[in-house]
Design a protein around this motif. Sequence first.
Motif, PDB file in Angstrom:
ATOM      1  N   UNK A 130      26.076  27.849  58.728  1.00  0.00           N
ATOM      2  CA  UNK A 130      27.036  26.962  58.096  1.00  0.00           C
ATOM      3  C   UNK A 130      26.301  25.815  57.427  1.00  0.00           C
ATOM      4  N   UNK A 131      27.040  25.003  56.706  1.00  0.00           N
ATOM      5  CA  UNK A 131      26.512  23.775  56.113  1.00  0.00           C
ATOM      6  C   UNK A 131      27.152  22.580  56.805  1.00  0.00           C
ATOM      7  N   UNK A 132      26.533  21.422  56.663  1.00  0.00           N
ATOM      8  CA  UNK A 132      27.084  20.216  57.267  1.00  0.00           C
ATOM      9  C   UNK A 132      28.463  19.898  56.704  1.00  0.00           C
ATOM     10  N   UNK A 133      28.656  20.107  55.403  1.00  0.00           N
ATOM     11  CA  UNK A 133      29.946  19.832  54.787  1.00  0.00           C
ATOM     12  C   UNK A 133      31.036  20.745  55.308  1.00  0.00           C
ATOM     13  N   UNK A 134      30.706  22.038  55.466  1.00  0.00           N
ATOM     14  CA  UNK A 134      31.680  22.983  56.000  1.00  0.00           C
ATOM     15  C   UNK A 134      32.062  22.627  57.430  1.00  0.00           C
ATOM     16  N   UNK A 135      31.058  22.410  58.263  1.00  0.00           N
ATOM     17  CA  UNK A 135      31.352  22.185  59.679  1.00  0.00           C
ATOM     18  C   UNK A 135      32.077  20.862  59.895  1.00  0.00           C
ATOM     19  N   UNK A 136      31.844  19.906  58.999  1.00  0.00           N
ATOM     20  CA  UNK A 136      32.572  18.646  59.087  1.00  0.00           C
ATOM     21  C   UNK A 136      34.068  18.861  58.896  1.00  0.00           C
ATOM     22  N   UNK A 137      34.435  19.820  58.060  1.00  0.00           N
ATOM     23  CA  UNK A 137      35.853  20.154  57.895  1.00  0.00           C
ATOM     24  C   UNK A 137      36.433  20.680  59.208  1.00  0.00           C
ATOM     25  N   UNK A 138      35.666  21.495  59.910  1.00  0.00           N
ATOM     26  CA  UNK A 138      36.108  22.002  61.207  1.00  0.00           C
ATOM     27  C   UNK A 138      36.259  20.851  62.200  1.00  0.00           C
ATOM     28  N   UNK A 139      35.283  19.942  62.231  1.00  0.00           N
ATOM     29  CA  UNK A 139      35.349  18.800  63.145  1.00  0.00           C
ATOM     30  C   UNK A 139      36.530  17.897  62.826  1.00  0.00           C
ATOM     31  N   UNK A 140      36.792  17.691  61.550  1.00  0.00           N
ATOM     32  CA  UNK A 140      37.920  16.855  61.172  1.00  0.00           C
ATOM     33  C   UNK A 140      39.241  17.509  61.558  1.00  0.00           C
ATOM     34  N   UNK A 141      39.294  18.847  61.508  1.00  0.00           N
ATOM     35  CA  UNK A 141      40.475  19.549  61.992  1.00  0.00           C
ATOM     36  C   UNK A 141      40.696  19.243  63.467  1.00  0.00           C
ATOM     37  N   UNK A 142      39.620  19.253  64.251  1.00  0.00           N
ATOM     38  CA  UNK A 142      39.726  18.932  65.672  1.00  0.00           C
ATOM     39  C   UNK A 142      40.200  17.494  65.865  1.00  0.00           C
ATOM     40  N   UNK A 143      39.553  16.568  65.164  1.00  0.00           N
ATOM     41  CA  UNK A 143      39.890  15.150  65.324  1.00  0.00           C
ATOM     42  C   UNK A 143      41.343  14.876  64.963  1.00  0.00           C
ATOM     43  N   UNK A 144      41.853  15.595  63.982  1.00  0.00           N
ATOM     44  CA  UNK A 144      43.218  15.360  63.511  1.00  0.00           C
ATOM     45  C   UNK A 144      44.265  16.166  64.265  1.00  0.00           C
ATOM     46  N   UNK A 145      43.857  16.788  65.364  1.00  0.00           N
ATOM     47  CA  UNK A 145      44.844  17.473  66.196  1.00  0.00           C
ATOM     48  C   UNK A 145      45.207  18.870  65.751  1.00  0.00           C
ATOM     49  N   UNK A 146      44.310  19.532  65.035  1.00  0.00           N
ATOM     50  CA  UNK A 146      44.511  20.936  64.699  1.00  0.00           C
ATOM     51  C   UNK A 146      44.777  21.235  63.246  1.00  0.00           C
ATOM     52  N   UNK A 147      44.738  20.226  62.371  1.00  0.00           N
ATOM     53  CA  UNK A 147      45.046  20.442  60.957  1.00  0.00           C
ATOM     54  C   UNK A 147      44.083  19.653  60.081  1.00  0.00           C
ATOM     55  N   UNK A 148      43.722  20.258  58.940  1.00  0.00           N
ATOM     56  CA  UNK A 148      42.880  19.551  57.974  1.00  0.00           C
ATOM     57  C   UNK A 148      43.135  20.109  56.580  1.00  0.00           C
ATOM     58  N   UNK A 149      43.284  19.223  55.613  1.00  0.00           N
ATOM     59  CA  UNK A 149      43.406  19.607  54.207  1.00  0.00           C
ATOM     60  C   UNK A 149      44.539  20.610  53.980  1.00  0.00           C
ATOM     61  N   UNK A 150      45.631  20.406  54.718  1.00  0.00           N
ATOM     62  CA  UNK A 150      46.786  21.278  54.567  1.00  0.00           C
ATOM     63  C   UNK A 150      46.756  22.536  55.399  1.00  0.00           C
ATOM     64  N   UNK A 151      45.636  22.804  56.064  1.00  0.00           N
ATOM     65  CA  UNK A 151      45.538  24.005  56.886  1.00  0.00           C
ATOM     66  C   UNK A 151      45.690  23.673  58.356  1.00  0.00           C
ATOM     67  N   UNK A 152      46.800  24.061  58.969  1.00  0.00           N
ATOM     68  CA  UNK A 152      47.001  23.836  60.394  1.00  0.00           C
ATOM     69  C   UNK A 152      46.622  25.090  61.168  1.00  0.00           C
ATOM     70  N   UNK A 153      45.666  24.931  62.076  1.00  0.00           N
ATOM     71  CA  UNK A 153      45.232  26.050  62.900  1.00  0.00           C
ATOM     72  C   UNK A 153      45.881  26.024  64.268  1.00  0.00           C
ATOM     73  N   UNK A 154      46.021  24.825  64.834  1.00  0.00           N
ATOM     74  CA  UNK A 154      46.544  24.672  66.187  1.00  0.00           C
ATOM     75  C   UNK A 154      47.530  23.514  66.243  1.00  0.00           C
ATOM     76  N   UNK A 155      48.393  23.540  67.258  1.00  0.00           N
ATOM     77  CA  UNK A 155      49.249  22.403  67.525  1.00  0.00           C
ATOM     78  C   UNK A 155      48.498  21.347  68.315  1.00  0.00           C
ATOM     79  N   UNK A 156      48.863  20.073  68.170  1.00  0.00           N
ATOM     80  CA  UNK A 156      48.160  18.996  68.869  1.00  0.00           C
ATOM     81  C   UNK A 156      48.144  19.156  70.390  1.00  0.00           C
TER      82      UNK A 156
END
Length: 418
Positions: free
Chosen positions: A287-313
Amino acid sequence: MSDELSVGTDPAEVGMDAGRLARLDARLARYVDDGQLPGFLVTVARHGKLVHVGRGGFRNLEERLPVEPGTRWRIFSMTKPVTSVAAMMLYEEGAFQLTDPIAKWLPEFAETRVYLAGSALKPVTTPQVEPIRVWHLLSHTSGLTYGFHHAHPVDAMYRALGHEWGTPPGADSAEVCRQWASVPLVFQPGSEWNYGVSTDVLGRLVEVLSGQPLDEFFASRIFAPLGMRDTSFGLREGDDVESLARLYAATPGQPGGAATGYAPLDAMGQAAHAKPAFLSGGGGLVSTAGDYLRFLEMLRRGGSYDGGRLLGPRTLAHMVSNHIPGGADLETFGRPLFAETPLRGVGFGLGFSMIIDAARYGVVSSVGDYSWGGAASTAFYVDPVEDLTVSFYTQLLPSSTLPIRNYLRSLANQAIVA
């Protein structure tokens, strides 16, 4: 946050001091200057704003190729949180309960024995009292292990089957699970914590439950919704091989001078140049740092990032809670293994470790900060108290070589001024 990792926010706007953040780079640069680290990239984001990107050294020292924002890294066990999220997405769809025995879908584990005594060649075993359940895989309390631990006779049995830092050539996830199931467990499921191939078995479970190979599930269900365009199992056709950082192994006790303190590990590193037969849910992604940061931000935001929700909070909150029985830490409940960070004051949830006692942990940090890292010294943590995500990338085996993860916390936290 852009894929180019451009910093568009003044750290002061989110309560951080730019001069103090520079101390993080200075500490990491000393490792490079002292010949202990080939190169690095570090990111710090607060309140969803990327406020610091530091990089130095080389992604390939011998060819003098510098670390760049788009450098690809073997993230090894930082694959595990991705697999854990994938499994919990299926949980949210009603595919299983956390208490379900995995033999319901992976019958090879129904009769796996448990080590009692003896040697790797003549083990004395006993039947399972408690079956391996899905939550045992997520929390590393299954009794499965790693061949590279060199700490138990069962570890040696893994190595004898070709499982140390890799798996037998040509074996896919179904086959490697059959092989692991033929070896005794280190302990009765649920009775202890031991880092091992649990998340790889979880990856196989995702495949069986979803009806998709793990790479296809990741690509369609996780990477596409999050905009992670440069994350995959090994390099893909058309990817630039030179963008992948070279893998190095530490040569302890020889820093500086003619001996650099590390040496290329190309035989192992070249495995990431193409998609492998075994899609390792425990450690197969680049992976790249930019890609994985999107994954981390999804975690920090409770399961959603940039319009993509993977999990509920609520699901994510459950994952980052301590699941060790009695609220114990890993030093109390786990097995003594090499580790870059202390196991005291650290609990484990469903795919992540978390700090449950900062004073006992011994590093300035927040209770509830959750994290994981990879074998080549990559690492991340998410601090819900300070609303902070920090990630670090290099390619140096093993991860216990340098105390980088502790420095990440102490130096990022000292830069928080408001």
